[in-house]
Enzyme design. Sequence first.
Site, PDB file in Angstrom:
ATOM      1  N   HIS A   1       0.852  -1.202   0.000  1.00 16.44           N
ATOM      2  CA  HIS A   1       0.000   0.000   0.000  1.00 16.44           C
ATOM      3  C   HIS A   1       0.886   1.250   0.000  1.00 16.44           C
ATOM      4  O   HIS A   1       0.915   2.021   0.964  1.00 16.44           O
ATOM      5  CB  HIS A   1      -0.862  -0.062   1.251  1.00 16.44           C
ATOM      6  CG  HIS A   1      -1.969   0.943   1.354  1.00 16.44           C
ATOM      7  ND1 HIS A   1      -1.789   2.293   1.161  1.00 16.44           N
ATOM      8  CD2 HIS A   1      -3.270   0.787   1.642  1.00 16.44           C
ATOM      9  CE1 HIS A   1      -2.938   2.910   1.339  1.00 16.44           C
ATOM     10  NE2 HIS A   1      -3.856   2.018   1.630  1.00 16.44           N
TER      11      HIS A   1
ATOM     12  N   GLU B   1      -0.845   1.283  -5.355  1.00 15.98           N
ATOM     13  CA  GLU B   1      -0.631   0.051  -4.595  1.00 15.98           C
ATOM     14  C   GLU B   1      -0.654  -1.157  -5.523  1.00 15.98           C
ATOM     15  O   GLU B   1      -1.494  -1.228  -6.417  1.00 15.98           O
ATOM     16  CB  GLU B   1      -1.750  -0.099  -3.547  1.00 15.98           C
ATOM     17  CG  GLU B   1      -1.994   1.161  -2.733  1.00 15.98           C
ATOM     18  CD  GLU B   1      -3.325   1.123  -1.971  1.00 15.98           C
ATOM     19  OE1 GLU B   1      -3.778   0.024  -1.617  1.00 15.98           O
ATOM     20  OE2 GLU B   1      -3.897   2.199  -1.754  1.00 15.98           O
TER      21      GLU B   1
HETATM   22  C1  BG6 Z   1      -6.919   2.212   0.250  1.00  9.55           C
HETATM   23  C2  BG6 Z   1      -8.394   1.929   0.178  1.00  9.55           C
HETATM   24  O1  BG6 Z   1      -6.210   1.105  -0.215  1.00  9.55           O
HETATM   25  O2  BG6 Z   1      -6.548   2.453   1.611  1.00  9.55           O
HETATM   26  C3  BG6 Z   1      -9.166   3.093   0.780  1.00  9.55           C
HETATM   27  O3  BG6 Z   1      -8.761   1.701  -1.180  1.00  9.55           O
HETATM   28  C4  BG6 Z   1      -8.698   3.360   2.190  1.00  9.55           C
HETATM   29  O4  BG6 Z   1     -10.566   2.793   0.762  1.00  9.55           O
HETATM   30  C5  BG6 Z   1      -7.196   3.575   2.176  1.00  9.55           C
HETATM   31  O5  BG6 Z   1      -9.366   4.499   2.704  1.00  9.55           O
HETATM   32  C6  BG6 Z   1      -6.574   3.827   3.556  1.00  9.55           C
HETATM   33  O6  BG6 Z   1      -6.913   2.810   4.418  1.00  9.55           O
HETATM   34  P1  BG6 Z   1      -6.497   2.888   5.942  1.00  9.55           P
HETATM   35  O7  BG6 Z   1      -7.090   1.672   6.603  1.00  9.55           O
HETATM   36  O8  BG6 Z   1      -4.992   2.850   5.996  1.00  9.55           O
HETATM   37  O9  BG6 Z   1      -7.052   4.191   6.476  1.00  9.55           O
END
Ligand code: BG6
Length: 290
Positions: free
Chosen positions: A163, A264
């Site tokens: 991510h 990602e």
């Molecule tokens: C992304 C998702 O990968 O991560 C989003 O597609 C999400 O929907 C974002 O808001 C951040 O996620 P988190 O759990 O780290 O706040």
Amino acid sequence: MTQIELPTGISLIEEPLPAIRIDTSAASGVIYLNGAHVAEWTPAGQRPVLWMSQSSIFEPGKAIRGGVPLVWPWFGAGASNTLSPAHGFARIEEWQLASAQVSADGTASIMLVLEGQSVDASLAPDLPRDYRLEMHVTMGQTLKLQLVVVAGDQPLSFEEGLHTYFAVGDIAKVRVAGLDGAEYDDRLSDSLVVQAGNITFTGETDRIYESDSATGIVDDAWGREIRIEKSGSAQSVVWNPWIAKAAAMPDFGDDEWTQMVCVEAVNVRSKAITLQPNQRHELSQTISVG
Ligand code: BG6
């Protein structure tokens, strides 16, 4: 924290959380044991490539905001939309440092491991416990991230992702190339759309692209292009929270959405992975700056 002898250029830090600091002729960076989380990568002579929130919370068992959170074994709240913690537990577990080396050109190679047996069984009651995760980080003028999943004696099904948060000069002047013609699931409208041309940003963006292609972040404000090659990944997620969602997140500064974009490498939903006993799967991103 570790019995491993560390070469020159790699040291351990304890604050704000236990981490490995890399400082060589090729690059500097930080990798937290909490989540095997690559939080910084600055190739020599460049600006930082990864974005990190100034409001990130650094506490054991909490997700770090920025860098490269790992998504495993589910994405978001999972296909059932009922699972927590968000994006699975790998990013909040304490990983073990397994090896650390530096080559003659200053490239650091770090391996961290998470054994399924060490994870609280209540976090994922349906998951067998004899799996092993390895995070291999090769940090120099380029950054290679490899998440390796090894099944134990039973089949293992999971979603996964790297991510990665990228630092940009101004999101309004950024375009993401490489996904022209790819179908995406727009998570905001819950509809399927086909991408036409490069991606530009004019509002909250949260999309799962069906594509195994390399991508590029063209950043006109800073006059640079970040190239993201990947392997073992059938999809790319592109995310920017924009104004309201940034303001709603306690660990994300209200104005910071202008300076980041997530691209990602993932395998989620219909592209979730199932391994047979003792099989392994590798998901990787290789990032360079031009
Ligand atoms: C992304 C998702 O990968 O991560 C989003 O597609 C999400 O929907 C974002 O808001 C951040 O996620 P988190 O759990 O780290 O706040």
